[in-house]
Design an enzyme around this catalytic site. Structure first.
Site, PDB file in Angstrom:
ATOM      1  N   ASP A 149       0.828  -1.205   0.000  1.00  0.00           N
ATOM      2  CA  ASP A 149       0.000   0.000   0.000  1.00  0.00           C
ATOM      3  C   ASP A 149       0.866   1.260   0.000  1.00  0.00           C
ATOM      4  O   ASP A 149       0.566   2.234   0.696  1.00  0.00           O
ATOM      5  CB  ASP A 149      -0.928  -0.016   1.217  1.00  0.00           C
ATOM      6  N   CYS A 203     -20.105 -13.834  -5.395  1.00  0.00           N
ATOM      7  CA  CYS A 203     -21.062 -13.011  -4.645  1.00  0.00           C
ATOM      8  C   CYS A 203     -22.506 -13.402  -4.987  1.00  0.00           C
ATOM      9  O   CYS A 203     -23.414 -13.201  -4.165  1.00  0.00           O
ATOM     10  CB  CYS A 203     -20.848 -11.526  -4.954  1.00  0.00           C
ATOM     11  N   CYS A 209     -23.803  -6.259   1.532  1.00  0.00           N
ATOM     12  CA  CYS A 209     -22.847  -5.160   1.718  1.00  0.00           C
ATOM     13  C   CYS A 209     -23.373  -3.852   1.152  1.00  0.00           C
ATOM     14  O   CYS A 209     -23.169  -2.774   1.732  1.00  0.00           O
ATOM     15  CB  CYS A 209     -21.502  -5.516   1.097  1.00  0.00           C
ATOM     16  N   CYS A 213     -24.594  -0.264   3.978  1.00  0.00           N
ATOM     17  CA  CYS A 213     -23.762   0.947   4.074  1.00  0.00           C
ATOM     18  C   CYS A 213     -24.540   2.100   4.711  1.00  0.00           C
ATOM     19  O   CYS A 213     -25.563   2.536   4.165  1.00  0.00           O
ATOM     20  CB  CYS A 213     -23.252   1.357   2.692  1.00  0.00           C
ATOM     21  N   CYS A 229     -18.084   7.385   1.743  1.00  0.00           N
ATOM     22  CA  CYS A 229     -17.631   6.256   2.546  1.00  0.00           C
ATOM     23  C   CYS A 229     -17.095   6.736   3.896  1.00  0.00           C
ATOM     24  O   CYS A 229     -16.302   7.681   3.965  1.00  0.00           O
ATOM     25  CB  CYS A 229     -16.544   5.494   1.792  1.00  0.00           C
ATOM     26  N   CYS A 256     -14.518   1.987   8.789  1.00  0.00           N
ATOM     27  CA  CYS A 256     -15.844   1.368   8.887  1.00  0.00           C
ATOM     28  C   CYS A 256     -15.735  -0.062   8.377  1.00  0.00           C
ATOM     29  O   CYS A 256     -15.105  -0.300   7.350  1.00  0.00           O
ATOM     30  CB  CYS A 256     -16.864   2.154   8.067  1.00  0.00           C
ATOM     31  N   CYS A 259     -19.580  -3.278   5.763  1.00  0.00           N
ATOM     32  CA  CYS A 259     -19.756  -4.079   4.545  1.00  0.00           C
ATOM     33  C   CYS A 259     -18.975  -5.386   4.600  1.00  0.00           C
ATOM     34  O   CYS A 259     -19.251  -6.308   3.834  1.00  0.00           O
ATOM     35  CB  CYS A 259     -19.397  -3.270   3.301  1.00  0.00           C
TER      36      CYS A 259
END
Length: 368
Positions: A149, A203, A209, A213, A229, A256, A259
């Site tokens: 990252d 999925c 998810c 939210c 978000c 958060c 989800c």
């Protein structure tokens, strides 16, 4: 800083690359990675999705997403000579239960699970370095670069191509045997290793998810408007949080997980064996008032080596002020907020005023 090493290469004609790939997976497991996959550098199929997301300004103030986006889709421009990418994942969950109950505890702070322990970036980079060193012991000098990252890298796309899972409707990488509570890292290399086959998406018709939210940040499957978000609002945004999004934030002060919590695949998630990822300073259960009382020096001391440190003290107080405004009405909460009413930062003071007004509204409703 990313780890880079380039040396004069030795002849490789006699190398058994399929066998080497197998040993790389073994070494990765010994270093604490739960999975290792290998892919090529062709990410062209992901380019249009990224460009569309940027065109819609869904990245908000994350200008770094727009910079060098060409390098994201062409890894060899980021590390010349790259031919393959070794993708790794490392589990970080220490909870073992997927419940939204902590979000109903209005007086307690909610910190995203990944940020409760030590920052993963340095630890994973060092282990990728050790993996690169082990490869070098086997094959001689090779050109590589490790990322966690830390650069324009499409890490979820790479991991998907490398067979580590699929990018789910919540934009997270999901593994059918481990859910999504894990970190990703990459080792770019010039070694022509055999590549793994990507797995299919699973999925199905599930949209748990998308529906959970709190701020309605998903514009569709695998499509996230980061500007709504809560992770973006509490971590990336440096200015005032839009008022219409403050109440839905609830008690979430850093990131958060909603989800991921509702994702059915996370019933397969495993508890991490890494001590570094265990919660520090009771960040899995601490009260909002206690955190709001931290001085700047205490914030710096207690977030040393933590992902939380990057948002700075002002945004820390801003986020907690919003959560206190969303907390159940109480004199203690009002008193806690009033102690910061004269804060020299207008960013903090404005959110404190909003929170006090919210508390007054709740008190008025209770008295009716």
């Amino acid at each position: 800083m990313p780890i880079v090493r380039r040396k004069v290469k030795k002849p490789r004609a006699d190398l058994d690359f399929p066998a080497l790939a197998g040993r790389i997976r073994e070494w990765g497991g010994e270093l604490g990675f739960q999975q290792v996959g290998i892919t090529d550098i062709d990410l062209g199929s992901y380019r249009r999705h990224l460009e569309s997301w940027l065109e819609q300004r869904h990245h908000g103030e994350m200008s770094y997403m727009a910079r060098h986006h060409n390098k994201r889709c062409h890894p060899d421009k980021l590390h010349p000579g790259a031919a393959r990418i070794i993708s790794v994942r490392m589990d970080y969950d220490h909870v073992g239960e997927n419940s939204l109950d902590p979000m109903a505890e209005g007086d307690a702070a909610y910190v995203a699970r990944y940020a409760r322990g030590r920052d993963y970036h340095k630890m994973m980079r060092l282990r990728l370095q050790r993996l690169a060193d082990r490869i070098e012991q086997e094959v001689g000098s090779h050109s590589y670069r490790a990322f966690v990252d830390s650069a324009p890298v499409l890490e979820r796309a790479i991991a998907e191509k490398a067979g580590l899972g699929w990018i789910g409707k919540n934009t997270m990488l999901i593994n059918p045997e481990a859910g999504s509570w894990f970190f990703l890292g990459e080792l770019f290399t010039d070694l022509p290793l055999p590549v793994d086959e990507p797995g299919g998406a699973h999925c199905g018709t599930c949209r748990a998810c998308l529906d959970i939210c709190p701020t309605g940040a998903f514009t569709g499957p695998n499509s996230l408007d980061a500007r709504k978000c809560i992770s973006y609002l509490t971590i990336e945004l440096r200015g005032p949080i839009p008022e219409e999004l403050r109440e839905p934030m609830g008690n979430r002060i850093f990131g958060c997980d909603d989800c991921q919590i509702v994702c059915p695949w996370n019933k397969f998630a495993r508890i991490s064996a890494e001590a570094d990822f265990e919660p520090r300073h009771q960040l899995d259960s601490v009260g909002l008032a206690q955190l709001f009382a931290w001085t700047e020096d205490e914030f710096k001391e207690r977030t040393a080596g933590s992902a939380i440190r990057r948002i700075g003290y002002e945004c820390w107080l801003r986020n907690i002020a919003v959560a206190l405004g969303n907390a159940p009405a109480s004199e203690e909460t009002v008193s806690t907020l009033r102690a910061r009413l004269g804060h020299p930062s207008e960013l903090v003071a404005e959110h404190v005023r909003w929170a006090l007004a919210r508390q007054q509204e709740k008190a008025d409703r209770l008295s009716d």
